[in-house]
Structures are given as C-alpha cells and as structure tokens.
Design a protein around this motif. Sequence first.
Motif, PDB file in Angstrom:
ATOM      1  N   PRO A 324       1.357  62.056 -19.278  1.00 44.13           N
ATOM      2  CA  PRO A 324       1.523  60.955 -18.310  1.00 44.13           C
ATOM      3  C   PRO A 324       0.224  60.187 -18.054  1.00 44.13           C
ATOM      4  CG  PRO A 324       2.706  62.889 -17.545  1.00 44.13           C
ATOM      5  CD  PRO A 324       1.935  63.324 -18.774  1.00 44.13           C
ATOM      6  N   ASP A 325      -0.908  60.861 -18.158  1.00 44.33           N
ATOM      7  CA  ASP A 325      -2.179  60.187 -17.874  1.00 44.33           C
ATOM      8  C   ASP A 325      -2.622  59.244 -18.985  1.00 44.33           C
ATOM      9  OD1 ASP A 325      -2.387  61.395 -15.422  1.00 44.33           O
ATOM     10  OD2 ASP A 325      -3.646  63.037 -16.125  1.00 44.33           O
ATOM     11  N   LYS A 326      -1.870  59.190 -20.087  1.00 47.63           N
ATOM     12  CA  LYS A 326      -2.256  58.293 -21.194  1.00 47.63           C
ATOM     13  C   LYS A 326      -1.274  57.144 -21.386  1.00 47.63           C
ATOM     14  CE  LYS A 326      -4.994  61.645 -23.737  1.00 47.63           C
ATOM     15  NZ  LYS A 326      -5.020  62.598 -24.865  1.00 47.63           N
ATOM     16  N   VAL A 327      -0.276  57.067 -20.525  1.00 50.21           N
ATOM     17  CA  VAL A 327       0.775  56.055 -20.708  1.00 50.21           C
ATOM     18  C   VAL A 327       0.303  54.678 -20.222  1.00 50.21           C
ATOM     19  CG1 VAL A 327       3.063  55.343 -19.869  1.00 50.21           C
ATOM     20  CG2 VAL A 327       2.653  57.717 -20.583  1.00 50.21           C
ATOM     21  N   THR A 328       0.606  53.633 -21.006  1.00 50.24           N
ATOM     22  CA  THR A 328       0.362  52.256 -20.543  1.00 50.24           C
ATOM     23  C   THR A 328       1.690  51.510 -20.483  1.00 50.24           C
ATOM     24  OG1 THR A 328       0.076  51.292 -22.737  1.00 50.24           O
ATOM     25  CG2 THR A 328      -1.887  52.228 -21.698  1.00 50.24           C
ATOM     26  N   VAL A 329       1.778  50.565 -19.557  1.00 49.32           N
ATOM     27  CA  VAL A 329       2.972  49.729 -19.424  1.00 49.32           C
ATOM     28  C   VAL A 329       2.537  48.274 -19.303  1.00 49.32           C
ATOM     29  CG1 VAL A 329       5.028  49.195 -18.072  1.00 49.32           C
ATOM     30  CG2 VAL A 329       4.216  51.577 -18.219  1.00 49.32           C
ATOM     31  N   ASP A 330       3.048  47.421 -20.222  1.00 52.71           N
ATOM     32  CA  ASP A 330       2.856  45.979 -20.111  1.00 52.71           C
ATOM     33  C   ASP A 330       4.173  45.341 -19.702  1.00 52.71           C
ATOM     34  OD1 ASP A 330       0.671  46.949 -21.612  1.00 52.71           O
ATOM     35  OD2 ASP A 330       0.418  45.025 -22.626  1.00 52.71           O
ATOM     36  N   VAL A 331       4.141  44.425 -18.757  1.00 51.88           N
ATOM     37  CA  VAL A 331       5.330  43.621 -18.462  1.00 51.88           C
ATOM     38  C   VAL A 331       4.976  42.165 -18.752  1.00 51.88           C
ATOM     39  CG1 VAL A 331       6.988  42.879 -16.713  1.00 51.88           C
ATOM     40  CG2 VAL A 331       6.201  45.258 -16.748  1.00 51.88           C
ATOM     41  N   ILE A 336       0.028  46.251 -16.571  1.00 55.81           N
ATOM     42  CA  ILE A 336      -0.044  46.566 -15.139  1.00 55.81           C
ATOM     43  C   ILE A 336      -0.133  48.066 -14.876  1.00 55.81           C
ATOM     44  CG2 ILE A 336       1.044  44.465 -14.273  1.00 55.81           C
ATOM     45  CD1 ILE A 336       3.688  45.874 -14.291  1.00 55.81           C
ATOM     46  N   CYS A 337       0.040  48.877 -15.931  1.00 56.71           N
ATOM     47  CA  CYS A 337      -0.175  50.326 -15.785  1.00 56.71           C
ATOM     48  C   CYS A 337      -1.044  50.786 -16.937  1.00 56.71           C
ATOM     49  CB  CYS A 337       1.154  51.074 -15.768  1.00 56.71           C
ATOM     50  SG  CYS A 337       0.983  52.869 -15.848  1.00 56.71           S
ATOM     51  N   GLU A 338      -2.138  51.417 -16.628  1.00 55.91           N
ATOM     52  CA  GLU A 338      -3.112  51.863 -17.637  1.00 55.91           C
ATOM     53  C   GLU A 338      -3.406  53.333 -17.373  1.00 55.91           C
ATOM     54  OE1 GLU A 338      -5.777  49.102 -19.108  1.00 55.91           O
ATOM     55  OE2 GLU A 338      -5.691  50.648 -20.661  1.00 55.91           O
ATOM     56  N   GLY A 341      -1.858  55.001 -14.381  1.00 54.07           N
ATOM     57  CA  GLY A 341      -2.167  54.509 -13.043  1.00 54.07           C
ATOM     58  C   GLY A 341      -2.158  52.982 -13.010  1.00 54.07           C
ATOM     59  N   ALA A 342      -2.608  52.430 -11.908  1.00 52.41           N
ATOM     60  CA  ALA A 342      -2.592  50.972 -11.760  1.00 52.41           C
ATOM     61  C   ALA A 342      -3.510  50.298 -12.769  1.00 52.41           C
ATOM     62  CB  ALA A 342      -3.014  50.601 -10.336  1.00 52.41           C
ATOM     63  N   GLY A 343      -3.040  49.205 -13.357  1.00 52.89           N
ATOM     64  CA  GLY A 343      -3.852  48.390 -14.254  1.00 52.89           C
ATOM     65  C   GLY A 343      -4.098  47.048 -13.592  1.00 52.89           C
ATOM     66  N   ARG A 344      -3.827  45.957 -14.362  1.00 50.79           N
ATOM     67  CA  ARG A 344      -4.025  44.634 -13.770  1.00 50.79           C
ATOM     68  C   ARG A 344      -3.007  44.410 -12.647  1.00 50.79           C
ATOM     69  NH1 ARG A 344      -4.079  40.983 -19.025  1.00 50.79           N
ATOM     70  NH2 ARG A 344      -3.855  39.302 -17.496  1.00 50.79           N
ATOM     71  N   ASP A 345      -3.313  43.491 -11.760  1.00 51.28           N
ATOM     72  CA  ASP A 345      -2.454  43.278 -10.601  1.00 51.28           C
ATOM     73  C   ASP A 345      -1.108  42.707 -11.031  1.00 51.28           C
ATOM     74  OD1 ASP A 345      -2.800  43.255  -7.444  1.00 51.28           O
ATOM     75  OD2 ASP A 345      -1.493  41.585  -8.037  1.00 51.28           O
ATOM     76  N   ARG A 346      -0.033  43.213 -10.443  1.00 49.86           N
ATOM     77  CA  ARG A 346       1.286  42.775 -10.893  1.00 49.86           C
ATOM     78  C   ARG A 346       1.579  41.328 -10.527  1.00 49.86           C
ATOM     79  NH1 ARG A 346       5.380  46.661  -7.464  1.00 49.86           N
ATOM     80  NH2 ARG A 346       4.522  46.323  -5.404  1.00 49.86           N
ATOM     81  N   SER A 347       0.778  40.763  -9.626  1.00 49.46           N
ATOM     82  CA  SER A 347       0.965  39.343  -9.309  1.00 49.46           C
ATOM     83  C   SER A 347       0.623  38.452 -10.506  1.00 49.46           C
ATOM     84  CB  SER A 347       0.085  38.956  -8.118  1.00 49.46           C
ATOM     85  OG  SER A 347      -1.280  39.078  -8.471  1.00 49.46           O
ATOM     86  N   GLU A 348      -0.076  39.013 -11.496  1.00 51.16           N
ATOM     87  CA  GLU A 348      -0.412  38.226 -12.696  1.00 51.16           C
ATOM     88  C   GLU A 348       0.779  38.043 -13.627  1.00 51.16           C
ATOM     89  OE1 GLU A 348      -3.956  39.456 -14.848  1.00 51.16           O
ATOM     90  OE2 GLU A 348      -4.746  40.395 -13.032  1.00 51.16           O
ATOM     91  N   VAL A 349       1.844  38.835 -13.422  1.00 49.23           N
ATOM     92  CA  VAL A 349       2.990  38.780 -14.336  1.00 49.23           C
ATOM     93  C   VAL A 349       3.872  37.579 -14.015  1.00 49.23           C
ATOM     94  CG1 VAL A 349       5.023  40.008 -15.170  1.00 49.23           C
ATOM     95  CG2 VAL A 349       2.964  41.285 -14.529  1.00 49.23           C
ATOM     96  N   ASP A 350       4.159  36.771 -15.044  1.00 51.20           N
ATOM     97  CA  ASP A 350       5.074  35.635 -14.890  1.00 51.20           C
ATOM     98  C   ASP A 350       6.509  36.136 -15.059  1.00 51.20           C
ATOM     99  OD1 ASP A 350       6.484  33.306 -14.880  1.00 51.20           O
ATOM    100  OD2 ASP A 350       5.650  32.529 -16.768  1.00 51.20           O
ATOM    101  N   MET A 351       7.256  36.167 -13.969  1.00 52.53           N
ATOM    102  CA  MET A 351       8.619  36.688 -14.022  1.00 52.53           C
ATOM    103  C   MET A 351       9.651  35.560 -14.088  1.00 52.53           C
ATOM    104  SD  MET A 351       8.608  40.045 -14.093  1.00 52.53           S
ATOM    105  CE  MET A 351      10.198  40.607 -13.433  1.00 52.53           C
ATOM    106  N   THR A 352       9.225  34.322 -14.336  1.00 55.30           N
ATOM    107  CA  THR A 352      10.190  33.223 -14.364  1.00 55.30           C
ATOM    108  C   THR A 352      11.112  33.230 -15.593  1.00 55.30           C
ATOM    109  OG1 THR A 352       8.462  31.756 -15.216  1.00 55.30           O
ATOM    110  CG2 THR A 352       8.880  31.699 -12.848  1.00 55.30           C
ATOM    111  N   PRO A 353      10.670  33.707 -16.780  1.00 54.61           N
ATOM    112  CA  PRO A 353      11.618  33.677 -17.909  1.00 54.61           C
ATOM    113  C   PRO A 353      12.820  34.590 -17.673  1.00 54.61           C
ATOM    114  CG  PRO A 353       9.369  34.068 -18.685  1.00 54.61           C
ATOM    115  CD  PRO A 353       9.357  34.221 -17.196  1.00 54.61           C
ATOM    116  N   ARG A 354      13.956  34.190 -18.238  1.00 54.90           N
ATOM    117  CA  ARG A 354      15.136  35.063 -18.140  1.00 54.90           C
ATOM    118  C   ARG A 354      14.871  36.394 -18.844  1.00 54.90           C
ATOM    119  NH1 ARG A 354      20.998  35.079 -17.020  1.00 54.90           N
ATOM    120  NH2 ARG A 354      21.766  36.873 -18.170  1.00 54.90           N
ATOM    121  N   GLU A 355      14.174  36.334 -19.990  1.00 56.21           N
ATOM    122  CA  GLU A 355      13.922  37.558 -20.750  1.00 56.21           C
ATOM    123  C   GLU A 355      12.658  38.240 -20.228  1.00 56.21           C
ATOM    124  OE1 GLU A 355      15.089  37.059 -24.891  1.00 56.21           O
ATOM    125  OE2 GLU A 355      13.391  38.312 -25.477  1.00 56.21           O
ATOM    126  N   VAL A 356      12.778  39.523 -19.903  1.00 51.41           N
ATOM    127  CA  VAL A 356      11.634  40.302 -19.422  1.00 51.41           C
ATOM    128  C   VAL A 356      11.313  41.370 -20.465  1.00 51.41           C
ATOM    129  CG1 VAL A 356      10.817  41.901 -17.630  1.00 51.41           C
ATOM    130  CG2 VAL A 356      12.211  39.913 -17.003  1.00 51.41           C
TER     131      VAL A 356
END
Lengths: 389, 389
Positions: A324-331, A336-338, A341-356
């Motif tokens: 678990p300590d090596k998992v990364t998640v990009d949205v 946003i998960c490195e 744990g916490a990575g870049r701030d989730r406010s940086e993610v553009d959630m406007t596209p229909r496809e996520v």
Amino acid sequence: MSVTFAQGFRAAGVAAGISAVEGKKDVALVVNDGPLDAAAGVFTFNRFCAAPVRWSRKAVADGRIKAVILNSGGANACTGEAGYAQSEATAKTVADLIGAKAGDVAVCSTGLIGELLPLDNVLAGAKAAHAALADDDQAGADASHAIMTTDTKPKTVRLEGAGYRIGGMVKGSGMIAPQLATMLCVITTDAVVSAGQLQAALLAGVDTSFNRIDVDGCMSTNDTVLLLASGASGVEPDPDEFNRLVADACASLARQIIGDGEGASHDIRISVTGATSEEAALACGRAVAASNLLKCAISGNDPNWGRIVSSLGTVPADVAPYDPDKVTVDVNGVRICENGGAGRDRSEVDMTPREVHIDIDLNAGDAQATVWTDDLTHEYVHINADYES
Amino acid sequence: MSVTFAQGFRAAGVAAGISAVEGKKDVALVVNDGPLDAAAGVFTFNRFCAAPVRWSRKAVADGRIKAVILNSGGANACTGEAGYAQSEATAKTVADLIGAKAGDVAVCSTGLIGELLPLDNVLAGAKAAHAALADDDQAGADASHAIMTTDTKPKTVRLEGAGYRIGGMVKGSGMIAPQLATMLCVITTDAVVSAGQLQAALLAGVDTSFNRIDVDGCMSTNDTVLLLASGASGVEPDPDEFNRLVADACASLARQIIGDGEGASHDIRISVTGATSEEAALACGRAVAASNLLKCAISGNDPNWGRIVSSLGTVPADVAPYDPDKVTVDVNGVRICENGGAGRDRSEVDMTPREVHIDIDLNAGDAQATVWTDDLTHEYVHINADYES
C-alpha cells in the motif's frame, strides 16, 4: 445500420404492444440468409436465468442459428415451465415463417422479471417483423431500437475486415455487472468462419469487454451475446484479424453501454498497472469500480482518492500482492496519491470532462487491466426507484 | 449514558476545533479506572488501514488498555509515518495525563482520508477532555456525540447482567460493509473478566452483528471495536450470559447504525432460511443486501422480488446449493415469490413501515442467517457527492 451491415442478414423492428410505452418498437428479428448459419453464444451465469436464455443456450449448442427474435417489455424470467413454453412457441413461429426448425431460432427477452409475456402480441410481432425484414440501414436501425428499455439511445457497431464486415447491436444501461454485462447483444459477420472459430473469438472478445464493465454491480437474468456468420462475403478471414475485430466490436458496444449507464453523468475508466498478474489488476479495478462512495464522489466532481485506495484495500493480499505504501493514483492526469498518501492537491484535477480517467499504479509488477464504470447519481436512484421493469 | 453505565469508567467529549463544523464536539476520552484494565479489540481488514488502527492493534495486543482517545474530523488514514507519529503522540499525551504508558492508550480517528490531523488541536482536546472526565450519564453522552460524523444521532447501549453492567457507544452511518461495519465502537463492562474472555466474547459478538450489516458495501480504513473491562463490580459473570450480553450489545449498536444509514428511508432485514449451512445462508443474504437495484426499488416502496432472486442467483452453486425452482420470498409477510416464480401480487405488500422484512426460504436445508441493510436513496447520493470527509 447495426446487424445488417454484414451481407446475408436481414432485420426488422416493430411495435407489438408488449412494452408499456405506447407505440414503442418492442420486437426485433434478425435472419441469417446464409449460405452459412454458423453461430456462437455466451449467456448469463445467473442461476435464475430466464426462459429465453435456457432456450437459446440449447439452440446454439450445435453451432447453428438461422434467426434471432428479441423482445423488450418483458424478461420472461422466473416464469417456470410456462415461460419456457412461451420461448419455444416464439421460436417455432419464427421457424415456420423462415422454413427452419425451432432449434435454429434463438430467443432473447428483456424487461420486468417474474411475469409471462403477452404471447399473442409476441407472435403477432414476430409475423409483422418477418413481413418487414430488409437488409438496409433502416432495418438494422429499427431492430436496435426495438430492444431498448431504459437505454436512451440505440447502440450499434460496424467494422470492416479484409473483404468482410462485422455489424452489431446491444441494449443495456442498468443491471450491468462484470460477467457478461450486456443484457442483449447480436453481432453478425459475412466472413466465412466455423462455429468453433466464432465461439473462440466471442469468448475472448467478451472477456475483455462486457466482462470489464460495471454500471451497478447487478447481474442480469437475461444476458445473452450471440455471434452469427452468414459467409456471404465468401472471404475466409485472417484469424488474428477476425478475433481482433470481434473484440473491437464487443469493446465498442460495451463502451456504449457505459456511455448510456442509467443516470450517469461521468464515464469512469479505471486502469490498474504495475500488478503481479492480469487477474490481480482486474480484481483491483473491479473493487474500485464497485465503490458506491467513489461513484457518488465522482458524480459530485470530487476526485476523492481516499475512496479509491480504501476500495483497493479490500482486495485480499493473496489475490493482488502489492505494498500500500507504494501505490500511486492519477485522476485525469494529476497524481493526487503518491506512495499511498496525499500527492498533488485534488483541486488541480479538471473534472469537467464526461470521461474520468483513474490510473492506479500498484508498483508491484508488469501486468495491467482496464475496467469501466459510471458514476452514481440522483438520476440512477430515480430511475430504479420508480421504474418497474 | 453509554460507556459510563459500567462502573469504573469515566468519559468526556469536548470541542477541539478538528471538525469542520464550528463548535462540534470532536474529541472523546474514555478512561478505565480499574481495578482491572483487561481489553480486547477487532480492527478493519482494509490493507490501507489508518495510523490509529496500526497503533491500537499493537496497544491492545497485550490484553491491556487503560484509556481510549477518539476524534472525529479526520481519519488519519493514508498519512504514512507522519500519521503514525501523530497517533503515538496523542497516546503519549493521554498516558502522561493519567499516569500510564503510551502503549496502554488506544487511539481512534474518523473523518476524511488522506490528511494529517491538526495535532495541536488534538492534544489540546485530549487535555480538555481529561479535565472534563466524569462517570455520569452526561459524560457518556458527550463522548458518544464527539465521535459522530454523518451520524444524525448518537448510538449507545446499556445492558445489565447478574450484578454487572455493559455500556457502549458506536459511530457509523456510511462506508459500512460486512466485515466489521462499525467505524468506531467502544464497549465497557465492570465485570471481572480476563482479556482472553473479552476477546472470545467480542469476536463472537462481532461476527453476528457488525459483520452482518451493509449500508453501502464500502469497507472503512478505520474500523475499530474495543471492549474494556474494569472489574469494578467485583462480579465474575456466568460466561454464557456474558457472551450473550456482549453479542446483544454489538447487535444493538449494529442495528442503530442501520437505523441511521446515510440517507436511508427503510431499514431492511434479510433473513435466509432453509440453507445447507450458515455460510451459504450468509452468502445469499449478503448478495441480496448488496444489490443497488433492490435498494433503489425499496426506496421507491416497490417490493421487487425479481431483483431479490436475480441477486440470489449470483451466488455460486458450490457456495450455496439450492434449487432456484424451490425458492420462496416473503416481503413483509406476503409470499410474492413461490417456487422461484410469481406468488401473490406485490400490491398486497404494505411498504409503509420503515422496517422491511425480506424472508427467503431456499428449501435446501436447516441453516439460516440474517443480515441488515438500508435502501438507496437520493439523499445517500447527495450526502456522498457533496460530503468531503
């Protein structure tokens, strides 16, 4: 277009008064005029499988199908021997019309579980559909409309190989879980292929498409995928190309189901890389795709990585070994998960596209898998609290 | 009342500015004044377990706990070594206040995943809670309020055995899946019991309560259940009675979680009888409890038995052997599915009570199990699309 894109097939879609929606087309017929009548099918694993599934599984067992009759407006599931007799009578009526045996006709139904069909309407619809059979675009389109229930649009595909064609249609937008999340699907080809080739191509194609989408985790009693070959092109395809095109057709139709998922406002692609095996990647992807909390967060445009990793964490270590300590998640491209744990701030993610796009790296190996799901919205609840089929 | 109902325990709940809700109590402290300090704990199976879970699992390993400090407003999960150091510092602060060692203090946190706690607030809250410790009803009530997040009401229990008492509190209304669907729970007793007796009673109690409820199928990173014994009554309980009362306390608290499930308008009891084994009955009950489609139907007051049996049908035959054609389903006492098909008309079912009883008879054996879930409502989606913790 859909099933009539391949040569040697005629289709029709007519209104027979089965659906509760006044005037809606609710009976589709697809006829294979040959010269071949090779066929393959895969069906729901649900133990309460519907009468038409039991009928069609038997009909396709010999690798030959000359016609498929489909209805919306009623699933004919949990209807016992009376329901089975309805499927048989429907097949017999179509067989008589086209000069074949009942065992050469597959039957598919979709709609409310637990009620018998209005058989007179179904049989009259079969006759009307037979009278309307044509091999043009409109006929294919009519058939794809006739199988819709909560679908908001028809879902079709057409692909060309070297000298042959593949066409297809599917219906489905709810009761969609991994393991054949299709509801009803008919794919046609004019390639010259054996039933064995069809079955192998279909199983492989379904495995990476309909088995990797999840709208609501609910497995249908009626899921059916049929692949029919007329051989009308006279072309024996390159096996690799043919398998790839069948897989592409399945993938396109599966993607369209996700794009029309009940009430969905986002289509969510979950890619898991760095797994020790494809099975491990798939188990992780499915666990994330099944999270109601994540699906609600996405509907609120919140890339909530805590709900992603808490879902990942439910997959047992023996199924998917990773740290678990090596998992990364990009949205949508933002990490946003490195290292778990916490990575870049989730406010940086553009959630406007229909496809996520949710990209998970387990950093444990080289295998990967991708699954698709939808977000969970007020509209999904509305549709399924108030819809009675 | 809650944890202070048993003699030998003091508690407090204070506002420390951790929660985003201005003025909300967010730190609870429970202190065991003895003479015993026996303790048992069970924790989440989630591989991304939170720092306080890792800390408390180690702290309770020797069967002794003198105090539990709990906070809402932040889960301290996926926070790495820095998060673990926060749990340790919190335990150390409490230990210094009560004259114990850090390893005698358990720590529990609940709230948003992925962010460190405001440690100064937590430590100041610990000190304020220590200053406020009392053994009266209000102190127990304050503690039960301080651990609430999306809970709309505190959840507590009190039971009396022959000369001894059991009290408890729990928080949880979302991220509730079988396998310890609790979030945070502290149960106290003044009976004279060993840590081994506590652990056995707790495991058995949890197995038939927190492990049999499901709000949304989502497993938390922070689930913790602690059982503490002060021995202050001086009474050695009858083991059978004690085990039964611990199970009753767990069952009551689990039932209260379902009664306060996020957005729920119906509490759904699913009883499966006639199974070949308890495991088979449980697998069937859980499959039905996990169906989003059924949960939506119930929110729309539709006793949709098709969605019940289609969920049952997903349980593999080797897990739960039964004949689909022999299954019956009663909803609120009306047999709407008989022999796997339609029974009495579903319009006969009175869906006005908050509690909905789904009774499934597999007619395959003598074993049974009961699970509880909630319906799936617009409000659940609203809470989880817009809530950020």
